[in-house]
Write an enzyme that holds these catalytic residues in place. Structure first.
Site, PDB file in Angstrom:
ATOM      1  N   ILE A 244       0.895  -1.158   0.000  1.00 40.04           N
ATOM      2  CA  ILE A 244       0.000   0.000   0.000  1.00 40.04           C
ATOM      3  C   ILE A 244       0.936   1.210   0.000  1.00 40.04           C
ATOM      4  CG2 ILE A 244      -1.781   1.277   1.244  1.00 40.04           C
ATOM      5  CD1 ILE A 244      -2.730  -1.330   2.424  1.00 40.04           C
ATOM      6  N   PRO A 245       1.136   1.851  -1.157  1.00 41.49           N
ATOM      7  CA  PRO A 245       2.263   2.775  -1.339  1.00 41.49           C
ATOM      8  C   PRO A 245       2.052   4.175  -0.762  1.00 41.49           C
ATOM      9  CG  PRO A 245       1.012   2.638  -3.354  1.00 41.49           C
ATOM     10  CD  PRO A 245       0.354   1.674  -2.400  1.00 41.49           C
ATOM     11  N   CYS A 246       2.011   4.265   0.575  1.00 38.51           N
ATOM     12  CA  CYS A 246       1.866   5.579   1.188  1.00 38.51           C
ATOM     13  C   CYS A 246       3.099   6.442   0.942  1.00 38.51           C
ATOM     14  CB  CYS A 246       1.580   5.451   2.687  1.00 38.51           C
ATOM     15  SG  CYS A 246       2.746   4.442   3.596  1.00 38.51           S
ATOM     16  N   HIS A 247       4.216   5.812   0.543  1.00 37.25           N
ATOM     17  CA  HIS A 247       5.437   6.578   0.245  1.00 37.25           C
ATOM     18  C   HIS A 247       5.294   7.405  -1.038  1.00 37.25           C
ATOM     19  CE1 HIS A 247       5.835   2.741  -1.916  1.00 37.25           C
ATOM     20  NE2 HIS A 247       6.561   3.394  -2.796  1.00 37.25           N
TER      21      HIS A 247
END
Length: 278
Positions: A244-247
């Site tokens: 889950i690419p919160c970056h």
């Protein structure tokens, strides 16, 4: 803030206080809207824009938090439902499953019936722990200290049974670092969160590798244009790093912004992904 914004702010503040004081009565939309002399439709839209969620869901969250505190104090499901204002224990049960992803009994025993396999591995961005249930990946985090990583996992699921064991679900998740995962939704996830959190996390999955978004854009995509701060909080609660690419979410100014697993690691991730698409 305009004069109208100030009026709307005080209206919403008044309503939030009303709901907090009267949630045991389970007031409906008409009753709540009447407190600020607005039509239900207008009030629904106004509240959602300011609070980042609907009046109904806000009431549900308050009710659930109260029920959780009662269950933690050894109350029965029936008593918790009665004290929270529900007409039956089945309504409380359904709300628990919808928001918490577990039944009241499972919450009460802290996940005692949940079996979690976990595995430590290496990634391009440091040591990582990945954990899974039989339904999918439930936790993934960067941590150079194995003891600290395992402690954080235990804190997430305090009464689950843990086994250090590698499986296909974990292998599939970790392959995201070595394969061209243009569709990370193919990795099975087992997530617990509020409707709002799940909606934000789902939106993050739609950010392509090598691309970036902002908190404001995510808020727009989930239909809550003024909920950037709430979006930031939901992103900060992401339990599954990188997949889950919160970056990939940065500030509108272009600044990288914070990251649960370190801003330097976030910069490295963004650069690493960009290089793959040059």
């Amino acid at each position: 803030m305009t004069a109208q914004d100030e009026i709307d702010y005080y209206r919403i503040a008044k309503v939030i206080q009303y709901i907090r004081s009267n949630f045991k009565l389970q007031p409906n939309l008409d009753e709540v809207a009447e407190q600020v002399h607005l039509s239900p439709a207008h009030f629904q839209k106004l509240f959602t824009n300011w609070a980042g969620t609907s009046p109904k869901k806000f009431l549900q969250f308050l009710s659930l938090e109260h029920a959780k505190s009662l269950l933690s104090d050894k109350a029965t499901l029936f008593d918790a439902a009665l004290e929270t204002g529900f007409s039956s224990s089945s309504r409380l049960h359904d709300l628990f499953v919808k928001i918490e992803g577990m039944s009241p009994a499972e919450y009460k025993n802290g996940g005692r019936n949940l079996t979690i396999d976990y595995h430590f591995s290496e990634s391009p961005f440091g040591k990582i722990i990945v954990a899974s249930t039989d339904k999918g990946i439930c936790y993934m985090a960067f941590d150079e200290d194995k003891e600290n990583a395992l402690r954080d996992l235990h804190n997430k699921f305090p009464s689950a049974s843990f086994f250090e064991k590698e499986n296909e679900l974990q292998q599939s998740a970790l392959s995201i670092f070595s394969k061209d995962w243009t569709n990370p939704q193919n990795i099975k996830l087992h997530l617990k969160g509020t409707d709002f959190q799940l909606k934000v996390w789902e939106s993050l999955l739609n950010i392509p590798m090598g691309k970036l978004s902002t908190y404001g854009k995510i808020a727009d995509q989930i239909g809550n244009t003024k909920a950037s701060r709430a979006v930031g909080t939901a992103i900060g609660s992401n339990p599954v790093a990188f997949i889950i690419p919160c970056h990939r979410v940065i500030q509108a100014s272009g600044k990288i912004g914070g990251y649960m697993w370190g801003s330097e690691r976030k910069e490295l991730m963004i650069g690493w992904e960009s290089a793959k698409f040059l």
